[in-house]
Every structure is written in C-alpha cells, then in structure tokens.
Design a protein around this motif. Structure first.
Motif, short mmCIF file in Angstrom:
data_model
loop_
_atom_site.label_atom_id
_atom_site.label_comp_id
_atom_site.label_asym_id
_atom_site.label_seq_id
_atom_site.Cartn_x
_atom_site.Cartn_y
_atom_site.Cartn_z
N LYS A 101 -6.13 -1.10 2.82
CA LYS A 101 -6.51 -2.11 1.83
C LYS A 101 -7.52 -3.02 2.49
CE LYS A 101 -2.57 -4.03 1.29
NZ LYS A 101 -1.46 -4.89 0.88
N LEU A 102 -8.64 -3.23 1.80
CA LEU A 102 -9.73 -4.04 2.34
C LEU A 102 -10.21 -5.06 1.32
CD1 LEU A 102 -11.89 -1.09 3.68
CD2 LEU A 102 -10.49 -2.61 5.07
N TYR A 103 -10.90 -6.07 1.80
CA TYR A 103 -11.67 -6.94 0.91
C TYR A 103 -13.10 -6.44 0.90
CZ TYR A 103 -7.99 -10.42 0.54
OH TYR A 103 -6.82 -11.06 0.25
N GLY A 104 -13.77 -6.60 -0.22
CA GLY A 104 -15.15 -6.16 -0.34
C GLY A 104 -15.87 -6.92 -1.43
N GLU A 105 -17.04 -6.43 -1.81
CA GLU A 105 -17.88 -7.07 -2.83
C GLU A 105 -17.30 -6.89 -4.23
OE1 GLU A 105 -20.52 -9.01 -2.18
OE2 GLU A 105 -20.15 -8.70 -0.05
N SER A 106 -16.60 -5.78 -4.45
CA SER A 106 -16.02 -5.51 -5.78
C SER A 106 -14.76 -4.68 -5.63
CB SER A 106 -17.04 -4.79 -6.66
OG SER A 106 -17.36 -3.54 -6.09
N ASP A 107 -13.98 -4.64 -6.71
CA ASP A 107 -12.77 -3.82 -6.72
C ASP A 107 -13.14 -2.34 -6.81
OD1 ASP A 107 -11.18 -6.12 -6.78
OD2 ASP A 107 -11.09 -6.15 -8.95
N SER A 108 -12.47 -1.52 -6.02
CA SER A 108 -12.71 -0.08 -6.11
C SER A 108 -11.58 0.68 -5.42
CB SER A 108 -14.05 0.30 -5.47
OG SER A 108 -14.01 0.10 -4.07
N ILE A 109 -11.49 1.96 -5.76
CA ILE A 109 -10.58 2.88 -5.09
C ILE A 109 -11.39 4.11 -4.75
CG2 ILE A 109 -8.51 4.30 -5.27
CD1 ILE A 109 -7.51 2.36 -7.41
N LYS A 110 -11.34 4.51 -3.49
CA LYS A 110 -12.00 5.74 -3.06
C LYS A 110 -10.93 6.66 -2.49
CE LYS A 110 -16.20 3.33 -1.71
NZ LYS A 110 -17.04 2.94 -0.58
N CYS A 111 -10.95 7.89 -2.94
CA CYS A 111 -9.98 8.88 -2.46
C CYS A 111 -10.71 10.14 -2.03
CB CYS A 111 -9.00 9.26 -3.56
SG CYS A 111 -7.97 7.93 -4.10
N SER A 112 -10.21 10.73 -0.98
CA SER A 112 -10.70 12.06 -0.59
C SER A 112 -9.49 12.90 -0.21
CB SER A 112 -11.70 11.97 0.56
OG SER A 112 -11.13 11.37 1.68
N PHE A 113 -9.60 14.17 -0.45
CA PHE A 113 -8.50 15.09 -0.20
C PHE A 113 -8.97 16.16 0.78
CE2 PHE A 113 -7.86 13.17 -4.27
CZ PHE A 113 -6.51 12.90 -4.30
N ILE A 114 -8.12 16.46 1.72
CA ILE A 114 -8.41 17.49 2.72
C ILE A 114 -7.27 18.48 2.72
CG2 ILE A 114 -8.82 17.94 5.16
CD1 ILE A 114 -9.69 14.94 5.35
N ALA B 270 1.53 16.37 2.88
CA ALA B 270 2.04 16.25 4.24
C ALA B 270 1.57 14.98 4.95
CB ALA B 270 1.58 17.47 5.06
N LYS B 271 0.47 14.40 4.47
CA LYS B 271 -0.07 13.25 5.19
C LYS B 271 -0.88 12.40 4.23
CE LYS B 271 -3.10 12.12 9.07
NZ LYS B 271 -3.90 12.66 10.16
N ILE B 272 -0.70 11.08 4.32
CA ILE B 272 -1.51 10.14 3.55
C ILE B 272 -2.00 9.07 4.50
CG2 ILE B 272 -1.50 8.35 1.78
CD1 ILE B 272 0.50 9.96 0.22
N THR B 273 -3.29 8.80 4.44
CA THR B 273 -3.89 7.70 5.19
C THR B 273 -4.43 6.73 4.15
OG1 THR B 273 -4.53 9.19 6.97
CG2 THR B 273 -5.64 7.06 6.88
N ALA B 274 -4.05 5.46 4.28
CA ALA B 274 -4.48 4.47 3.29
C ALA B 274 -4.80 3.15 3.96
CB ALA B 274 -3.39 4.27 2.25
N VAL C 285 0.82 -1.22 0.00
CA VAL C 285 0.00 0.00 0.00
C VAL C 285 0.85 1.27 0.00
CG1 VAL C 285 -0.34 0.21 2.50
CG2 VAL C 285 -2.09 1.04 0.97
N THR C 286 1.97 1.27 0.70
CA THR C 286 2.73 2.51 0.81
C THR C 286 3.53 2.82 -0.45
OG1 THR C 286 4.51 1.31 1.92
CG2 THR C 286 2.91 2.43 3.31
N ASP C 287 4.21 1.84 -0.99
CA ASP C 287 5.07 2.09 -2.14
C ASP C 287 4.32 2.05 -3.46
OD1 ASP C 287 7.20 2.31 -0.44
OD2 ASP C 287 7.87 0.26 -0.72
N ASN C 288 3.52 1.04 -3.67
CA ASN C 288 2.94 0.81 -4.99
C ASN C 288 1.60 1.51 -5.20
OD1 ASN C 288 5.14 -0.80 -5.51
ND2 ASN C 288 4.13 -2.66 -4.90
N LEU C 289 0.66 1.31 -4.31
CA LEU C 289 -0.68 1.85 -4.53
C LEU C 289 -0.73 3.36 -4.39
CD1 LEU C 289 -2.78 -0.87 -2.69
CD2 LEU C 289 -2.41 -0.62 -5.15
N ASN C 290 -0.18 3.89 -3.32
CA ASN C 290 -0.25 5.34 -3.11
C ASN C 290 0.53 6.11 -4.17
OD1 ASN C 290 -1.97 5.33 -0.94
ND2 ASN C 290 -0.33 5.23 0.56
#
Length: 83
Positions: free
Chosen positions: A64-77, A58-62, A34-39
């Motif tokens: 990885k979960l299992y779920g019903e389907s593949d997805s990526i959700k991002c929000s920026f503050i 300055a900050k990243i929170t990430a 998650v830290t090197d490849n996905l982000n």
C-alpha cells in the motif's frame, strides 16, 4: 503482485508531498488492511478469470502506497510446477 495506491491527502505534511515529487515511495500504514481486506477483493474478482480454484494461489505480494491518485495495479505470474 498487487500495488494499492491512495491519493496523498491534502492535509499531509510538506515533507510527504516533497518525497512524492522526488519519486520516493511512501508506504500507507493505516487502514484498510492489505492482507485481509484488499487482497481478498482482488482474488475474488480476478481469480475466476485465471484459475479454476483460488486455493491454487501459492504466493501474493502486496503493498500500500501513497501517490498522486488512487489506483490498483496487479500482475500475475504463473509459477513453475516443480514436479
């Protein structure tokens, strides 16, 4: 905040499928990293839309979960500048 969700494999154990049905979070502890490849992919793709320099992040929170389907959700503050 980045949330990477992977479809639960059909070969997964029954307790995992039941936990998802009950709304519980199942963390994915296998590759990709998650830290090197996905982000890096998210930052490289989206930072130019929001920042003139991705070094300003300055900050990243990430997670990885299992779920019903593949997805990526991002929000920026936007963090307040203390100066």
């Amino acid at each position: 905040i980045a949330e990477y969700t992977y479809k639960l494999p059909k070969s997964s154990k029954a307790w995992m499928r039941n936990a998802l049905k009950d709304g519980k979070k199942l963390y994915k502890e296998t590759l990709p990293d998650v830290t090197d490849n996905l982000n890096k992919g998210i930052v490289d793709a989206l930072a130019p839309l929001f920042l003139d320099d991705d070094g300003r992040i300055a900050k990243i929170t990430a997670v990885k979960l299992y779920g019903e389907s593949d997805s990526i959700k991002c929000s920026f503050i936007e963090l307040p500048n203390p100066l």
